[in-house]
Scaffold this motif. Structure first.
Motif, PDB file in Angstrom:
ATOM      1  N   LYS A 193     -39.689 -42.471  -2.191  1.00 31.94           N
ATOM      2  CA  LYS A 193     -38.917 -43.555  -2.813  1.00 31.94           C
ATOM      3  C   LYS A 193     -37.623 -43.821  -2.032  1.00 31.94           C
ATOM      4  O   LYS A 193     -37.287 -44.976  -1.743  1.00 31.94           O
ATOM      5  N   LEU A 194     -36.910 -42.764  -1.674  1.00 28.99           N
ATOM      6  CA  LEU A 194     -35.645 -42.935  -0.956  1.00 28.99           C
ATOM      7  C   LEU A 194     -35.857 -43.455   0.461  1.00 28.99           C
ATOM      8  O   LEU A 194     -35.064 -44.269   0.947  1.00 28.99           O
ATOM      9  N   LEU A 195     -36.915 -43.007   1.128  1.00 32.68           N
ATOM     10  CA  LEU A 195     -37.222 -43.556   2.454  1.00 32.68           C
ATOM     11  C   LEU A 195     -37.460 -45.058   2.359  1.00 32.68           C
ATOM     12  O   LEU A 195     -37.035 -45.828   3.226  1.00 32.68           O
ATOM     13  N   ALA A 196     -38.142 -45.483   1.304  1.00 37.14           N
ATOM     14  CA  ALA A 196     -38.472 -46.901   1.130  1.00 37.14           C
ATOM     15  C   ALA A 196     -37.255 -47.748   0.764  1.00 37.14           C
ATOM     16  O   ALA A 196     -37.250 -48.947   1.017  1.00 37.14           O
ATOM     17  N   THR A 197     -36.235 -47.131   0.197  1.00 40.41           N
ATOM     18  CA  THR A 197     -35.052 -47.906  -0.195  1.00 40.41           C
ATOM     19  C   THR A 197     -33.861 -47.684   0.727  1.00 40.41           C
ATOM     20  O   THR A 197     -33.111 -48.610   0.990  1.00 40.41           O
ATOM     21  N   ARG A 198     -33.699 -46.466   1.221  1.00 44.21           N
ATOM     22  CA  ARG A 198     -32.503 -46.129   2.000  1.00 44.21           C
ATOM     23  C   ARG A 198     -32.767 -45.833   3.471  1.00 44.21           C
ATOM     24  O   ARG A 198     -31.824 -45.647   4.238  1.00 44.21           O
ATOM     25  N   GLY A 199     -34.036 -45.682   3.842  1.00 43.52           N
ATOM     26  CA  GLY A 199     -34.351 -45.297   5.212  1.00 43.52           C
ATOM     27  C   GLY A 199     -34.183 -43.801   5.407  1.00 43.52           C
ATOM     28  O   GLY A 199     -33.825 -43.070   4.488  1.00 43.52           O
ATOM     29  N   ALA A 200     -34.417 -43.347   6.619  1.00 44.90           N
ATOM     30  CA  ALA A 200     -34.351 -41.910   6.910  1.00 44.90           C
ATOM     31  C   ALA A 200     -32.928 -41.384   6.806  1.00 44.90           C
ATOM     32  O   ALA A 200     -32.705 -40.310   6.244  1.00 44.90           O
ATOM     33  N   ALA A 201     -31.980 -42.118   7.329  1.00 45.75           N
ATOM     34  CA  ALA A 201     -30.593 -41.654   7.316  1.00 45.75           C
ATOM     35  C   ALA A 201     -30.071 -41.491   5.890  1.00 45.75           C
ATOM     36  O   ALA A 201     -29.266 -40.600   5.613  1.00 45.75           O
ATOM     37  N   GLY A 202     -30.523 -42.333   4.979  1.00 44.75           N
ATOM     38  CA  GLY A 202     -30.054 -42.273   3.599  1.00 44.75           C
ATOM     39  C   GLY A 202     -30.864 -41.357   2.702  1.00 44.75           C
ATOM     40  O   GLY A 202     -30.571 -41.241   1.504  1.00 44.75           O
ATOM     41  N   THR A 203     -31.871 -40.716   3.244  1.00 48.94           N
ATOM     42  CA  THR A 203     -32.691 -39.798   2.452  1.00 48.94           C
ATOM     43  C   THR A 203     -32.163 -38.391   2.669  1.00 48.94           C
ATOM     44  O   THR A 203     -32.481 -37.740   3.659  1.00 48.94           O
ATOM     45  N   THR A 204     -31.338 -37.963   1.748  1.00 45.90           N
ATOM     46  CA  THR A 204     -30.682 -36.662   1.848  1.00 45.90           C
ATOM     47  C   THR A 204     -31.262 -35.686   0.827  1.00 45.90           C
ATOM     48  O   THR A 204     -31.874 -36.097  -0.156  1.00 45.90           O
ATOM     49  N   ILE A 205     -31.027 -34.418   1.068  1.00 51.23           N
ATOM     50  CA  ILE A 205     -31.451 -33.395   0.111  1.00 51.23           C
ATOM     51  C   ILE A 205     -30.780 -33.647  -1.235  1.00 51.23           C
ATOM     52  O   ILE A 205     -31.437 -33.597  -2.284  1.00 51.23           O
ATOM     53  N   ASP A 206     -29.482 -33.921  -1.234  1.00 49.48           N
ATOM     54  CA  ASP A 206     -28.778 -34.176  -2.494  1.00 49.48           C
ATOM     55  C   ASP A 206     -29.373 -35.381  -3.225  1.00 49.48           C
ATOM     56  O   ASP A 206     -29.528 -35.354  -4.444  1.00 49.48           O
ATOM     57  N   GLY A 207     -29.700 -36.436  -2.485  1.00 51.07           N
ATOM     58  CA  GLY A 207     -30.302 -37.615  -3.098  1.00 51.07           C
ATOM     59  C   GLY A 207     -31.658 -37.312  -3.703  1.00 51.07           C
ATOM     60  O   GLY A 207     -31.984 -37.765  -4.805  1.00 51.07           O
ATOM     61  N   VAL A 208     -32.463 -36.536  -2.987  1.00 51.55           N
ATOM     62  CA  VAL A 208     -33.789 -36.160  -3.483  1.00 51.55           C
ATOM     63  C   VAL A 208     -33.651 -35.294  -4.733  1.00 51.55           C
ATOM     64  O   VAL A 208     -34.358 -35.499  -5.720  1.00 51.55           O
ATOM     65  N   LEU A 209     -32.728 -34.339  -4.711  1.00 52.45           N
ATOM     66  CA  LEU A 209     -32.526 -33.482  -5.882  1.00 52.45           C
ATOM     67  C   LEU A 209     -32.063 -34.289  -7.088  1.00 52.45           C
ATOM     68  O   LEU A 209     -32.541 -34.081  -8.203  1.00 52.45           O
ATOM     69  N   ALA A 210     -31.154 -35.221  -6.863  1.00 56.20           N
ATOM     70  CA  ALA A 210     -30.659 -36.048  -7.969  1.00 56.20           C
ATOM     71  C   ALA A 210     -31.781 -36.913  -8.539  1.00 56.20           C
ATOM     72  O   ALA A 210     -31.927 -37.029  -9.758  1.00 56.20           O
ATOM     73  N   ASP A 211     -32.586 -37.502  -7.674  1.00 52.95           N
ATOM     74  CA  ASP A 211     -33.652 -38.383  -8.133  1.00 52.95           C
ATOM     75  C   ASP A 211     -34.792 -37.618  -8.806  1.00 52.95           C
ATOM     76  O   ASP A 211     -35.372 -38.081  -9.774  1.00 52.95           O
ATOM     77  N   SER A 212     -35.104 -36.452  -8.291  1.00 53.13           N
ATOM     78  CA  SER A 212     -36.250 -35.694  -8.795  1.00 53.13           C
ATOM     79  C   SER A 212     -35.906 -34.754  -9.943  1.00 53.13           C
ATOM     80  O   SER A 212     -36.803 -34.257 -10.621  1.00 53.13           O
ATOM     81  N   ALA A 213     -34.622 -34.480 -10.132  1.00 58.46           N
ATOM     82  CA  ALA A 213     -34.164 -33.514 -11.137  1.00 58.46           C
ATOM     83  C   ALA A 213     -34.735 -32.117 -10.861  1.00 58.46           C
ATOM     84  O   ALA A 213     -34.900 -31.311 -11.773  1.00 58.46           O
ATOM     85  N   ALA A 214     -35.021 -31.833  -9.604  1.00 56.68           N
ATOM     86  CA  ALA A 214     -35.520 -30.508  -9.218  1.00 56.68           C
ATOM     87  C   ALA A 214     -34.324 -29.584  -8.977  1.00 56.68           C
ATOM     88  O   ALA A 214     -33.274 -30.033  -8.515  1.00 56.68           O
ATOM     89  N   PRO A 215     -34.487 -28.307  -9.262  1.00 62.96           N
ATOM     90  CA  PRO A 215     -33.398 -27.372  -8.998  1.00 62.96           C
ATOM     91  C   PRO A 215     -33.190 -27.187  -7.487  1.00 62.96           C
ATOM     92  O   PRO A 215     -34.139 -27.257  -6.711  1.00 62.96           O
ATOM     93  N   ARG A 216     -31.944 -26.968  -7.089  1.00 59.55           N
ATOM     94  CA  ARG A 216     -31.601 -26.839  -5.668  1.00 59.55           C
ATOM     95  C   ARG A 216     -32.436 -25.769  -4.973  1.00 59.55           C
ATOM     96  O   ARG A 216     -32.872 -25.948  -3.842  1.00 59.55           O
ATOM     97  N   GLY A 217     -32.705 -24.673  -5.634  1.00 61.24           N
ATOM     98  CA  GLY A 217     -33.493 -23.594  -5.032  1.00 61.24           C
ATOM     99  C   GLY A 217     -34.903 -24.014  -4.669  1.00 61.24           C
ATOM    100  O   GLY A 217     -35.532 -23.417  -3.799  1.00 61.24           O
TER     101      GLY A 217
END
Length: 192
Positions: A23-47
């Motif tokens: 989803k983030l690659l499709a909206t923000r591109g590679a540069a905008g696809t960060t671990i923090d962004g993925v964690l926030a969007d997925s609600a997955a724990p950091r570990g």
């Protein structure tokens, strides 16, 4: 043909992270696809990142590129096997039209985002994007050839189809209109 999203509780944190990365690659591109962004969007724990993707961001984005490629390839098939080329084209048009309008023209193809700004940062993920694009061309070529289009013409039309649809999605985002996509689908359909 349209996949319905699964409730968050029914899929693993790994799948949620991969889906968020797509989803983030499709909206923000590679540069905008960060671990923090993925964690926030997925609600997955950091570990979960370090558990499922010990290679970090590049491994996560590489997994997302593979999944995005598989999802798009599925539009060229049905449960009974390959679709007719016109039907496959209609499914692709429908998918992108829906994606564009429901996202207010903020979302496009995740592999375009990866290709445009990810090649220097993530060569492995960019290589997957290259392989996926080639795979789509080959898959569409084979559909055309199975419907009596001569092999050289099938290859040319397959390249034209993938390039035109991807370009139309970019134009649709820029113009905030599905008109470029609609025009391309209509013209390609007429050629088939």
């Amino acid at each position: 043909m349209k996949a319905t999203p699964m409730p968050r509780g029914k899929i693993s944190s790994r799948e949620r992270m991969v889906n968020s990365a797509v989803k983030l690659l499709a909206t923000r591109g590679a540069a905008g696809t960060t671990i923090d962004g993925v964690l926030a969007d997925s609600a997955a724990p950091r570990g979960s990142v370090y558990h499922h993707f010990p290679g970090g961001r590049e491994e996560l984005i590489t997994a997302a590129a593979r999944v995005a490629g598989q999802r798009m390839s599925a539009f060229l098939q049905s449960d009974d096997g390959p679709l007719h080329p016109r039907e496959a084209l209609a499914h692709l048009g429908e998918f992108f039209r829906s994606l564009l309008t429901t996202s207010d023209y903020r979302t496009g193809c995740p592999l375009v985002g990866l290709t445009v700004d990810g090649s220097d940062q993530m060569p492995a993920a960019s290589e997957i994007a290259r392989e996926v694009f080639i795979g789509w061309q080959e898959q569409y070529r084979d559909l055309l050839a199975a419907h009596d289009v001569p092999q050289p013409r099938a290859a040319t039309l397959a390249t034209l189809t993938v390039a035109a649809i991807e370009g139309a999605v970019i134009l649709a985002r820029a113009q905030r209109s599905t008109a470029p996509l609609d025009d391309v689908i209509a013209e390609l359909t007429a050629q088939l």
